[in-house]
Design a protein around this motif. Structure first.
Motif, PDB file in Angstrom:
ATOM      1  N   VAL A  56       0.736  -1.259  -0.026  1.00 18.85           N
ATOM      2  CA  VAL A  56       0.051   0.145  -0.039  1.00 18.85           C
ATOM      3  C   VAL A  56       0.844   1.327   0.083  1.00 18.85           C
ATOM      4  O   VAL A  56       0.687   2.049  -0.742  1.00 18.85           O
ATOM      5  N   PHE A  57       1.842   1.344   0.853  1.00 21.93           N
ATOM      6  CA  PHE A  57       2.769   2.253   0.931  1.00 21.93           C
ATOM      7  C   PHE A  57       3.661   2.611  -0.647  1.00 21.93           C
ATOM      8  O   PHE A  57       3.613   3.722  -0.835  1.00 21.93           O
ATOM      9  N   GLY A  58       3.971   1.335  -1.097  1.00 19.96           N
ATOM     10  CA  GLY A  58       4.480   1.534  -2.214  1.00 19.96           C
ATOM     11  C   GLY A  58       3.626   2.192  -3.161  1.00 19.96           C
ATOM     12  O   GLY A  58       4.267   2.889  -4.280  1.00 19.96           O
ATOM     13  N   ALA A  59       2.347   1.751  -3.411  1.00 23.27           N
ATOM     14  CA  ALA A  59       1.660   2.089  -4.486  1.00 23.27           C
ATOM     15  C   ALA A  59       1.400   3.690  -4.029  1.00 23.27           C
ATOM     16  O   ALA A  59       1.240   4.408  -5.254  1.00 23.27           O
ATOM     17  N   VAL A  60       1.316   4.032  -3.052  1.00 18.91           N
ATOM     18  CA  VAL A  60       0.895   5.591  -2.646  1.00 18.91           C
ATOM     19  C   VAL A  60       2.087   6.424  -3.207  1.00 18.91           C
ATOM     20  O   VAL A  60       2.099   7.490  -3.751  1.00 18.91           O
ATOM     21  N   LEU A  61       3.294   5.833  -2.682  1.00 19.31           N
ATOM     22  CA  LEU A  61       4.657   6.786  -3.104  1.00 19.31           C
ATOM     23  C   LEU A  61       4.893   6.701  -4.618  1.00 19.31           C
ATOM     24  O   LEU A  61       5.446   7.582  -5.199  1.00 19.31           O
ATOM     25  N   LYS A  62       4.482   5.753  -5.259  1.00 15.61           N
ATOM     26  CA  LYS A  62       4.782   5.480  -6.636  1.00 15.61           C
ATOM     27  C   LYS A  62       3.636   6.569  -7.350  1.00 15.61           C
ATOM     28  O   LYS A  62       4.133   7.376  -8.289  1.00 15.61           O
ATOM     29  N   PHE A  64       3.241   9.662  -6.241  1.00 18.67           N
ATOM     30  CA  PHE A  64       3.783  10.862  -6.052  1.00 18.67           C
ATOM     31  C   PHE A  64       5.391  10.860  -6.598  1.00 18.67           C
ATOM     32  O   PHE A  64       6.055  11.437  -6.528  1.00 18.67           O
ATOM     33  N   GLY A  65       5.375   9.818  -7.644  1.00 20.65           N
ATOM     34  CA  GLY A  65       6.757  10.077  -8.222  1.00 20.65           C
ATOM     35  C   GLY A  65       7.792   9.463  -7.711  1.00 20.65           C
ATOM     36  O   GLY A  65       9.291   9.764  -8.215  1.00 20.65           O
ATOM     37  N   GLN A  66       7.807   8.579  -6.554  1.00 19.58           N
ATOM     38  CA  GLN A  66       8.954   8.003  -6.091  1.00 19.58           C
ATOM     39  C   GLN A  66       8.840   6.359  -6.379  1.00 19.58           C
ATOM     40  O   GLN A  66       8.072   5.906  -6.787  1.00 19.58           O
ATOM     41  N   PRO A  67      10.039   5.811  -6.420  1.00 23.70           N
ATOM     42  CA  PRO A  67      10.207   4.395  -6.480  1.00 23.70           C
ATOM     43  C   PRO A  67       9.329   3.478  -5.412  1.00 23.70           C
ATOM     44  O   PRO A  67       9.278   4.241  -4.266  1.00 23.70           O
ATOM     45  N   ILE A 185      14.834   5.071 -11.277  1.00 23.27           N
ATOM     46  CA  ILE A 185      14.929   6.416 -11.195  1.00 23.27           C
ATOM     47  C   ILE A 185      15.145   6.975 -12.556  1.00 23.27           C
ATOM     48  O   ILE A 185      14.451   7.999 -13.162  1.00 23.27           O
ATOM     49  N   LEU A 186      16.226   6.306 -13.195  1.00 15.45           N
ATOM     50  CA  LEU A 186      16.432   6.936 -14.376  1.00 15.45           C
ATOM     51  C   LEU A 186      15.543   6.508 -15.443  1.00 15.45           C
ATOM     52  O   LEU A 186      15.433   7.254 -16.279  1.00 15.45           O
ATOM     53  N   ILE A 417      16.205   9.090   3.105  1.00 12.24           N
ATOM     54  CA  ILE A 417      16.138  10.468   2.804  1.00 12.24           C
ATOM     55  C   ILE A 417      16.844  10.777   1.524  1.00 12.24           C
ATOM     56  O   ILE A 417      16.432  11.555   0.599  1.00 12.24           O
ATOM     57  N   THR A 418      18.026  10.224   1.357  1.00 17.81           N
ATOM     58  CA  THR A 418      18.821  10.469  -0.036  1.00 17.81           C
ATOM     59  C   THR A 418      17.891   9.719  -0.771  1.00 17.81           C
ATOM     60  O   THR A 418      17.948  10.371  -2.126  1.00 17.81           O
ATOM     61  N   THR A 419      17.362   8.652  -1.003  1.00 20.37           N
ATOM     62  CA  THR A 419      16.602   8.094  -2.025  1.00 20.37           C
ATOM     63  C   THR A 419      15.628   8.767  -2.467  1.00 20.37           C
ATOM     64  O   THR A 419      15.230   8.902  -3.565  1.00 20.37           O
ATOM     65  N   ALA A 420      14.696   9.150  -1.415  1.00 21.50           N
ATOM     66  CA  ALA A 420      13.532   9.940  -1.691  1.00 21.50           C
ATOM     67  C   ALA A 420      13.980  11.464  -2.203  1.00 21.50           C
ATOM     68  O   ALA A 420      13.164  12.045  -3.150  1.00 21.50           O
ATOM     69  N   ALA A 421      15.105  11.974  -1.898  1.00 18.79           N
ATOM     70  CA  ALA A 421      15.500  13.370  -2.575  1.00 18.79           C
ATOM     71  C   ALA A 421      16.004  13.220  -3.887  1.00 18.79           C
ATOM     72  O   ALA A 421      15.995  14.414  -4.464  1.00 18.79           O
ATOM     73  N   THR A 422      16.532  12.066  -4.315  1.00 19.83           N
ATOM     74  CA  THR A 422      17.235  11.990  -5.492  1.00 19.83           C
ATOM     75  C   THR A 422      16.207  12.495  -6.782  1.00 19.83           C
ATOM     76  O   THR A 422      16.777  13.084  -7.530  1.00 19.83           O
TER      77      THR A 422
END
Length: 448
Positions: A56-62, A64-67, A185-186, A417-422
């Motif tokens: 569920v968290f994976g789908a939500v962050l996806k 928002f443009g996050q892996p 991300i790429l 944090i560093t992964t989310a910010a990339t």
């Protein structure tokens, strides 16, 4: 049309999940009170909750443009003492009793072995692009964070057990770049096949190989497990590498060329990866090192191996890795930072050192090697993605006593944090540089 359907479906799905999880947590203890000796049912229920929350968290962050994997990591943190244990301690204690934690740990180890085997299979050096730029990026992007991280460890012994092993390990932990998450991300940014994307992926791949070799040396040099003898562990590790190069790799090449049954090939490769993991555990290294080494020995550029990798990747990422993320979450306690202002200062210091040295080391070295300024800024930003690889390394550090719970928690938060910010930082750097200049067009369209 699809968007409207999605808007109608999401509230119902989320509402149903909330009701399901809430009902399980409210009435589950009463149900299991009548069957206190049924560890299988409790384990299965815990696995179901972990998979549900992580996906569920994976789908939500996806959205928002996050892996998606970042959302799964956060889902694991939510199930740990940082959130669930803080808000509802009784439910966490009921959901993850000691027997369940032991079983989850074994399942998570299996997931890590498969993941590291696949990571070894994906380690390619045939698309390095400019070897000068890649070499400089790896040297600067790992060397500067390593030296700085070792300096932080010397100045802050409260993060670990002390000694040379702790200093070397902490320096290595800050020099990690996660190949799988970076690749995702790429792709999302649409630059995976450009000169910049190939350079970033090549640098991350070579850096991964260097990092796992360095970790092998650190584990062998400390002799914390296995034979307990540094010389014996180092000798056995070297012998395993020689046997892999001279015997196992040619045998796998012949096997892939001659075996027509995909099922037989799949079984052979999985057995080999697990067997190698067991061997490296016995000789004093971590199981993931053996799985990675076996994956590196698997032949590339074959349709059969590609299909097997896709099959295993789906199962490992969807089922097994979330169990590892839950284990990470259960070992991470943000509350440790709240006990004193000094801990928060340590966290800020480690985060700043990890981010700045990675950016300056990778980007600055690439610029010295001849990469344009704008590309160097982007490359430094991309190499800060630490992802799952950092979590695996941090977990190994905690297991072998290189870092304590505070050090582990800080490394996990730095990875998240560093992964989310990339991704957002990369978009910001690209937008600031402009999209219409000739230089931008050349960078985003040039093929290696």
């Amino acid at each position: 049309m699809t968007t409207q359907a999605g808007r109608q479906t999401w509230p119902g799905v989320v509402g149903g999940l909330v009701v399901l999880v809430g009902a399980g947590l409210l009435w589950g203890p009463a149900l299991f009170d009548g069957h206190p000796g049924d560890p299988v049912a409790r384990f299965l229920f815990s696995v179901a909750v972990i998979l549900l929350v992580c996906h569920v968290f994976g789908a939500v962050l996806k959205r928002f443009g996050q892996p998606p994997v970042l959302g799964e990591v956060i889902g694991g943190l939510v199930l740990g003492p940082s959130v669930l244990g803080l808000l509802w301690p009784a439910s966490q204690g009921w959901l993850f009793p000691e027997p369940v934690l032991t079983a989850l740990n074994y399942a998570a180890q299996l997931g890590l072995i498969v993941f590291m085997f696949l990571l070894g299979c994906e380690l390619r050096t045939d698309r390095l692009g400019s070897r000068r730029v890649v070499g400089a990026t790896v040297l600067g992007g790992m060397g500067l964070p390593f030296v700085s991280g070792a300096g932080v460890a010397l100045a802050a012994p409260a993060l670990g057990g002390g000694g040379t092993g702790f200093v070397l390990f902490f320096g290595l932990a800050l020099s990690i770049t996660a190949l799988p998450v970076l690749a995702r991300i790429l792709v999302d940014l649409g630059i995976a096949d450009t000169r910049l994307g190939v350079t970033a992926l090549s640098s991350a791949a070579v850096g991964d190989g260097v990092a796992w070799f360095a970790l092998t040396v650190i584990l062998a040099g400390t002799g914390l497990s296995g034979t307990g003898s540094v010389a014996t562990t180092a000798g056995l590790a070297a012998a395993l590498v020689v046997v892999t190069v001279l015997c196992v790799r040619p045998a796998l090449r012949a096997l892939v060329d001659r075996v027509a049954s995909a099922q037989l090939l799949l079984g052979t490769l999985v057995v080999g990866a697990i067997g190698y993991a067991g061997v490296t555990q016995l000789i004093g290294l971590h199981p993931v090192i053996g799985a990675f080494l076996f994956g590196v020995a698997v032949p590339r550029h074959t349709p059969a191996v590609t299909r097997i990798g896709e099959q295993l990747q789906g199962f490992a990422i969807a089922i097994l890795l979330p169990l590892f993320f839950a284990g990470v979450g259960l070992s991470t306690s943000v509350g440790l930072l709240g006990e004193s202002g000094g801990n928060w200062l340590l966290f800020v210091l480690v985060l700043a050192v990890a981010t700045v040295t990675k950016f300056a080391g990778a980007g600055g070295a690439a610029r010295l090697a001849g990469l344009p300024v704008r590309d160097s800024l982007r490359l430094g930003t991309l190499m800060n993605c630490r992802g799952v690889t950092e979590l695996v390394v941090a977990t190994i550090g905690l297991q072998y006593g290189f870092v304590n719970e505070l050090g582990f928690t800080i490394l996990v938060l730095v990875a998240v944090i560093t992964t989310a910010a990339t991704g957002p930082l990369m978009r910001a750097v690209t937008a600031r540089g402009g999209d219409g200049s000739p230089e931008d067009q050349a960078v985003t369209s040039e093929r290696p």
